[in-house]
Design a protein around this motif. Sequence first.
Motif, short mmCIF file in Angstrom:
data_model
loop_
_atom_site.label_atom_id
_atom_site.label_comp_id
_atom_site.label_asym_id
_atom_site.label_seq_id
_atom_site.Cartn_x
_atom_site.Cartn_y
_atom_site.Cartn_z
N GLU A 115 31.88 -16.86 -57.50
CA GLU A 115 33.19 -16.47 -56.99
C GLU A 115 34.30 -17.41 -57.44
O GLU A 115 35.44 -16.99 -57.63
CB GLU A 115 33.13 -16.43 -55.46
N HIS A 116 33.95 -18.69 -57.64
CA HIS A 116 34.97 -19.70 -57.93
C HIS A 116 34.86 -20.30 -59.33
O HIS A 116 35.38 -21.37 -59.59
CB HIS A 116 34.91 -20.80 -56.87
N GLU A 117 34.21 -19.58 -60.23
CA GLU A 117 34.12 -19.96 -61.64
C GLU A 117 33.54 -21.37 -61.82
O GLU A 117 34.03 -22.19 -62.59
CB GLU A 117 35.50 -19.86 -62.32
N ILE A 118 32.49 -21.65 -61.05
CA ILE A 118 31.73 -22.89 -61.17
C ILE A 118 30.46 -22.57 -61.96
O ILE A 118 29.85 -21.52 -61.76
CB ILE A 118 31.37 -23.45 -59.78
N GLU A 119 30.07 -23.44 -62.85
CA GLU A 119 28.88 -23.21 -63.66
C GLU A 119 27.68 -22.91 -62.75
O GLU A 119 27.39 -23.69 -61.83
CB GLU A 119 28.58 -24.42 -64.53
N PRO A 120 26.98 -21.82 -62.99
CA PRO A 120 25.86 -21.45 -62.11
C PRO A 120 24.80 -22.55 -62.04
O PRO A 120 24.40 -23.11 -63.06
CB PRO A 120 25.30 -20.19 -62.79
N GLY A 121 24.41 -22.87 -60.83
CA GLY A 121 23.36 -23.86 -60.61
C GLY A 121 23.78 -25.30 -60.79
O GLY A 121 22.93 -26.19 -60.76
N SER A 122 25.08 -25.55 -60.94
CA SER A 122 25.54 -26.90 -61.26
C SER A 122 25.81 -27.78 -60.04
O SER A 122 26.15 -28.95 -60.20
CB SER A 122 26.82 -26.83 -62.11
N THR A 123 25.66 -27.23 -58.85
CA THR A 123 25.91 -28.00 -57.63
C THR A 123 24.56 -28.49 -57.08
O THR A 123 23.80 -27.72 -56.50
CB THR A 123 26.61 -27.16 -56.56
N PRO A 124 24.23 -29.77 -57.27
CA PRO A 124 22.92 -30.27 -56.83
C PRO A 124 22.86 -30.46 -55.32
O PRO A 124 23.89 -30.47 -54.61
CB PRO A 124 22.79 -31.61 -57.55
N VAL A 125 21.65 -30.66 -54.81
CA VAL A 125 21.40 -30.76 -53.38
C VAL A 125 20.51 -31.97 -53.10
O VAL A 125 19.56 -32.25 -53.84
CB VAL A 125 20.70 -29.48 -52.86
N ILE A 126 20.85 -32.70 -52.03
CA ILE A 126 19.94 -33.68 -51.44
C ILE A 126 19.57 -33.16 -50.05
O ILE A 126 20.44 -32.76 -49.28
CB ILE A 126 20.55 -35.10 -51.36
N ALA A 127 18.29 -33.14 -49.75
CA ALA A 127 17.81 -32.60 -48.48
C ALA A 127 17.36 -33.73 -47.56
O ALA A 127 16.65 -34.64 -47.98
CB ALA A 127 16.65 -31.63 -48.71
N LEU A 128 17.78 -33.65 -46.31
CA LEU A 128 17.30 -34.54 -45.25
C LEU A 128 16.06 -33.88 -44.64
O LEU A 128 16.17 -32.84 -44.00
CB LEU A 128 18.38 -34.73 -44.19
N VAL A 129 14.89 -34.50 -44.83
CA VAL A 129 13.65 -33.74 -44.65
C VAL A 129 12.79 -34.12 -43.45
O VAL A 129 11.72 -33.54 -43.27
CB VAL A 129 12.79 -33.82 -45.93
N THR A 130 13.22 -35.07 -42.62
CA THR A 130 12.35 -35.46 -41.50
C THR A 130 13.09 -35.52 -40.17
O THR A 130 12.71 -36.26 -39.28
CB THR A 130 11.72 -36.85 -41.73
N GLU A 131 14.13 -34.72 -40.02
CA GLU A 131 14.97 -34.88 -38.82
C GLU A 131 14.45 -34.11 -37.61
O GLU A 131 14.99 -34.26 -36.52
CB GLU A 131 16.40 -34.47 -39.14
N THR A 132 13.44 -33.28 -37.80
CA THR A 132 12.80 -32.61 -36.68
C THR A 132 11.29 -32.80 -36.79
O THR A 132 10.76 -33.06 -37.88
CB THR A 132 13.11 -31.10 -36.64
N ALA A 133 10.61 -32.64 -35.67
CA ALA A 133 9.15 -32.79 -35.68
C ALA A 133 8.50 -31.81 -36.65
O ALA A 133 7.62 -32.17 -37.44
CB ALA A 133 8.61 -32.61 -34.27
N ALA A 134 8.93 -30.55 -36.61
CA ALA A 134 8.31 -29.53 -37.47
C ALA A 134 8.52 -29.85 -38.94
O ALA A 134 7.64 -29.59 -39.78
CB ALA A 134 8.88 -28.15 -37.14
#
Length: 290
Positions: A115-134
């Motif tokens: 929608e905003h003319e950003i290169e597809p897939g170019s926005t990386p992600v960092i995930a916080l992975v232990t904030e809940t018991a599950a």
Amino acid sequence: MIGKARSWLFAPGDSDRKMAKAAEGEADVVIFDLEDAVAEENKPAARASVYHFLRANPADRARLWVRVNPLDGPHTAHDLAAIMPGKPGGIMLPKSRGRHDVEQLDRLLSALEGEHEIEPGSTPVIALVTETAAAMFTTGDYAGSPRLAAMTWGAEDLADSIGAQTNRDPDGEFSFTYKMARSLCLLGAAAAEVLPIETIDTDFRNLEGLQARAEQVRREGYRGMLAIHPAQVPVINAAFSPSADDIAEAREIIALFAANPGAGTIGWNGKMLDRPHLSRAQQLLAQVED
């Protein structure tokens, strides 16, 4: 998708002053926070502030990331719709429940990039992975997750999730459950072939303690650390930067194996080196040469 990633400094998204101070500093990555640092009633204004800051600083945008709110709440889509026109350098996903959350975030980001003319897939992600018991039980499931560039862990929300009164031992160190969370994040990141990033140190005045902890987790395999105060950034940067001696040793080990391509083991300085030593030397130089 990430250059240097030693220090990741949080700044509240509803404070222009604190965002500016963070961006002017030495942090490799600055994370404008729309989650925990922003009260419920202030979230719409914070989204607008973050968007305007991103638009006003295009040259610095690659290191300006945004922590959105968790996918199981009502805010994530609104967060992304507001900030993605500003083209943030990346997104932090809090309270990730597993790979399926990263995949859901990927779908949201893909639509907005188009929608905003950003290169597809170019926005990386960092995930916080232990904030809940599950979430502790899915830390090894992230391999192949779209956009995932790094994983980090959290001790404060995890303690809340399990009803703990504290996450510390009497000596002030993380107790067993939280050390396990750190290890699971590290192993999960290694399995997913992404950067492992250590969680925050809440005692921002104790820089000696921060230095000791940062150096410890770097030895264990972590590549960077979250920060909550600008004073922590130089300490973290130094702790996660290989020394000149480290670099020289790594180059010498690589040269030894290059000169002996058929050797499985090589004697060096009274020690016996094998292929894992070569791999560690190569990984260390990769950190310097990125």
